[in-house]
Design an enzyme around this catalytic site. Structure first.
Site, PDB file in Angstrom:
ATOM      1  N   ARG A   1      -7.243  11.360  -6.467  1.00 20.30           N
ATOM      2  CA  ARG A   1      -8.436  10.529  -6.275  1.00 20.30           C
ATOM      3  C   ARG A   1      -9.706  11.339  -6.056  1.00 20.30           C
ATOM      4  O   ARG A   1     -10.818  10.791  -6.101  1.00 20.30           O
ATOM      5  CB  ARG A   1      -8.237   9.617  -5.059  1.00 20.30           C
ATOM      6  CG  ARG A   1      -7.463   8.341  -5.297  1.00 20.30           C
ATOM      7  CD  ARG A   1      -8.236   7.299  -6.095  1.00 20.30           C
ATOM      8  NE  ARG A   1      -9.590   7.109  -5.636  1.00 20.30           N
ATOM      9  CZ  ARG A   1      -9.966   6.289  -4.657  1.00 20.30           C
ATOM     10  NH1 ARG A   1      -9.048   5.587  -4.020  1.00 20.30           N
ATOM     11  NH2 ARG A   1     -11.230   6.158  -4.309  1.00 20.30           N
TER      12      ARG A   1
ATOM     13  N   ARG B   1       0.827  -1.210   0.000  1.00 19.69           N
ATOM     14  CA  ARG B   1       0.000   0.000   0.000  1.00 19.69           C
ATOM     15  C   ARG B   1       0.859   1.258   0.000  1.00 19.69           C
ATOM     16  O   ARG B   1       0.498   2.273   0.588  1.00 19.69           O
ATOM     17  CB  ARG B   1      -0.964   0.022   1.189  1.00 19.69           C
ATOM     18  CG  ARG B   1      -2.052  -1.042   1.130  1.00 19.69           C
ATOM     19  CD  ARG B   1      -3.023  -0.884   2.286  1.00 19.69           C
ATOM     20  NE  ARG B   1      -3.956  -1.987   2.343  1.00 19.69           N
ATOM     21  CZ  ARG B   1      -4.662  -2.316   3.426  1.00 19.69           C
ATOM     22  NH1 ARG B   1      -4.517  -1.624   4.542  1.00 19.69           N
ATOM     23  NH2 ARG B   1      -5.488  -3.330   3.411  1.00 19.69           N
TER      24      ARG B   1
ATOM     25  N   ARG C   1      -3.491   6.592   0.665  1.00 23.27           N
ATOM     26  CA  ARG C   1      -4.113   7.780   1.261  1.00 23.27           C
ATOM     27  C   ARG C   1      -3.201   8.582   2.178  1.00 23.27           C
ATOM     28  O   ARG C   1      -3.559   9.675   2.577  1.00 23.27           O
ATOM     29  CB  ARG C   1      -5.369   7.349   2.035  1.00 23.27           C
ATOM     30  CG  ARG C   1      -6.499   6.894   1.134  1.00 23.27           C
ATOM     31  CD  ARG C   1      -7.658   6.347   1.930  1.00 23.27           C
ATOM     32  NE  ARG C   1      -7.313   5.072   2.550  1.00 23.27           N
ATOM     33  CZ  ARG C   1      -8.086   4.449   3.438  1.00 23.27           C
ATOM     34  NH1 ARG C   1      -9.223   5.002   3.818  1.00 23.27           N
ATOM     35  NH2 ARG C   1      -7.713   3.290   3.941  1.00 23.27           N
TER      36      ARG C   1
ATOM     37  N   ASP D   1      -6.427  -3.495  -7.198  1.00 26.56           N
ATOM     38  CA  ASP D   1      -7.047  -4.041  -5.999  1.00 26.56           C
ATOM     39  C   ASP D   1      -7.244  -5.539  -6.205  1.00 26.56           C
ATOM     40  O   ASP D   1      -7.496  -5.974  -7.335  1.00 26.56           O
ATOM     41  CB  ASP D   1      -8.401  -3.372  -5.711  1.00 26.56           C
ATOM     42  CG  ASP D   1      -8.924  -3.708  -4.324  1.00 26.56           C
ATOM     43  OD1 ASP D   1      -8.582  -2.979  -3.374  1.00 26.56           O
ATOM     44  OD2 ASP D   1      -9.660  -4.706  -4.176  1.00 26.56           O
TER      45      ASP D   1
ATOM     46  N   TYR E   1     -14.264 -13.130   0.230  1.00 32.04           N
ATOM     47  CA  TYR E   1     -14.970 -11.889  -0.089  1.00 32.04           C
ATOM     48  C   TYR E   1     -16.264 -12.194  -0.840  1.00 32.04           C
ATOM     49  O   TYR E   1     -17.316 -11.600  -0.570  1.00 32.04           O
ATOM     50  CB  TYR E   1     -14.094 -10.986  -0.955  1.00 32.04           C
ATOM     51  CG  TYR E   1     -13.227 -10.022  -0.189  1.00 32.04           C
ATOM     52  CD1 TYR E   1     -13.775  -8.912   0.463  1.00 32.04           C
ATOM     53  CD2 TYR E   1     -11.858 -10.203  -0.122  1.00 32.04           C
ATOM     54  CE1 TYR E   1     -12.981  -8.020   1.148  1.00 32.04           C
ATOM     55  CE2 TYR E   1     -11.049  -9.304   0.567  1.00 32.04           C
ATOM     56  CZ  TYR E   1     -11.614  -8.215   1.201  1.00 32.04           C
ATOM     57  OH  TYR E   1     -10.821  -7.338   1.886  1.00 32.04           O
TER      58      TYR E   1
END
Length: 393
Positions: free
Chosen positions: A85, A72, A76, A121, A199
């Site tokens: 973004r 990552r 962010r 992702d 998931y």
């Protein structure tokens, strides 16, 4: 401890390539498996990239210093990422090659990192199979039509990823010339079959994976078909990434630590082993990583990845003792330490480097992804420090 019968594979067969013969799932072949080794025409590797510290370490060779990258690392915690973004969904950015390439380059432009990882992702393939995926603010990824029945499994498609996700390869093709000029390898990645299946069944993040385990136990034949579909799709997806120019790949098994050793060996290891075998045939280093999975590391390592990822919960030297001879290891700083005072971050970085003890094959990384609150100066400081501390004379 004596291994179960499922571990005692014939010569030349990948360890754990079949479920426990006494288990009901052993009756059912994997669905979607393509026999043989893939023939891949991939770009010739730039000499600067081939001789980079990251790829040398991934191959178990001595490097001039310990390479550093972070899971990552594009994210962010970077103001430029947040600015890019703004007003755009996660999937929009992933599906727009120019944006995905720009985000991938942001951290390697800001820090002296030794590898880039494609902005993507692990759930990107799910919509191509017929699952409705959305990223919901404050919740995370949500599957609006999760798997609840065996019929749902059989309705899932296994499309050619070159047709359904062409943007991934195009993003890589945009990145490779720029990264080659800097001598920086590009890592492609996917989620592992178990993690994607979880998931798909849970519908969103879960604490105990109750729905997944109930389905796995109650419907072993459908579970085996589901794992086979993911195996086929993910092998094809990684093939396309390597063909486009990825010089290493990582398989994220983010949720596998929720399983017992027996359940991993019986329900997960066969399909994951076949996936790793197929991806290794592509001729690039393969990294396999799971969180909270120290108890599974010997089984995970036996599948033959070039590099095993270790999370932060286990000392690196102990984790190294759980992998196969000759395997490299990646890790394993607690990502929260990047928010600690420098004296503590430095102390624990020194501890990890001491546990690596100068052995070839160590890739310095966090033991999970960087957090949004991570200070950029901490990323810079620890990267530079690892390089300086391990630089060979």
């Amino acid at each position: 401890m004596t291994r179960p019968q499922s571990e005692q594979a014939p010569e030349n067969q990948p360890t754990g390539a079949r479920p426990d013969a006494a288990h009901p799932a052993a009756q059912y072949p994997s669905v979607g498996r393509v026999p043989g080794r893939p023939q891949v025409q991939k770009p010739e590797l730039d000499p600067k990239v081939r001789n980079s510290a990251f790829l040398k370490a991934a191959r178990g060779e001595k490097a001039d210093y310990t390479p550093v990258w972070f899971m990552r690392q594009a994210g962010r915690y970077m103001p430029e990422y947040r600015a890019l973004r703004a007003g755009k969904s996660m999937l929009d950015c992933i599906r727009t090659p120019d944006l995905a390439a720009e985000i991938t380059l942001q951290p390697v432009g800001a820090f002296p990192l030794d590898a880039a990882i494609l902005f993507n992702d692990i759930l990107t393939p799910l919509p191509t199979m017929g699952l409705s995926l959305d990223f919901v603010g404050g919740v995370g990824p949500v599957i609006h039509n999760p798997i609840t029945t065996t019929k749902d499994v059989d309705m899932l498609g296994v499309p050619a990823t070159a047709e359904t996700m062409p943007y991934t390869a195009e993003s890589i093709r945009l990145l490779v010339p720029e990264l080659n000029s800097r001598g920086i390898p590009l890592i492609g990645f996917v989620g592992a079959p178990f993690t994607l299946a979880s998931y798909a069944i849970e519908g969103k993040g879960s604490r105990n994976y109750e729905k997944t385990k109930r389905f796995m136990y109650a419907e072993p034949a459908a579970w085996e078909r589901l794992m086979g579909k993911f195996e086929a799709l993910l092998a094809d997806y990684l093939t396309e990434q390597v063909k486009a120019g990825a010089s290493a790949v990582q398989i994220f098994d983010s949720w596998v630590g929720a399983l017992s050793i027996y359940d991993y060996q019986t329900f997960v290891k066969p399909a994951t082993g076949r996936l790793i075998e197929r991806v290794k045939a592509l001729g690039v280093p393969v990294i396999y990583f799971g969180t909270g999975a120290t108890h599974l590391m010997p089984d995970m390592a036996s599948l033959g990845s070039d590099v095993m990822g270790a999370d932060w919960r286990t000392p690196l030297d102990k984790a190294w003792g759980l992998v196969q001879r000759g395997q490299s290891i990646q890790g394993n700083l607690d990502p929260l330490l990047l928010q600690a005072p420098w004296r503590e971050l430095k102390h624990q970085t020194d501890r990890i480097l001491a546990e690596a003890n100068g052995r070839p094959g160590h890739i310095f990384n966090v033991g999970h992804g960087l957090l949004p609150e991570t200070p950029m100066d901490a990323v810079m400081r620890v990267t530079e420090y690892v390089h300086e501390r391990t630089q060979k004379a």
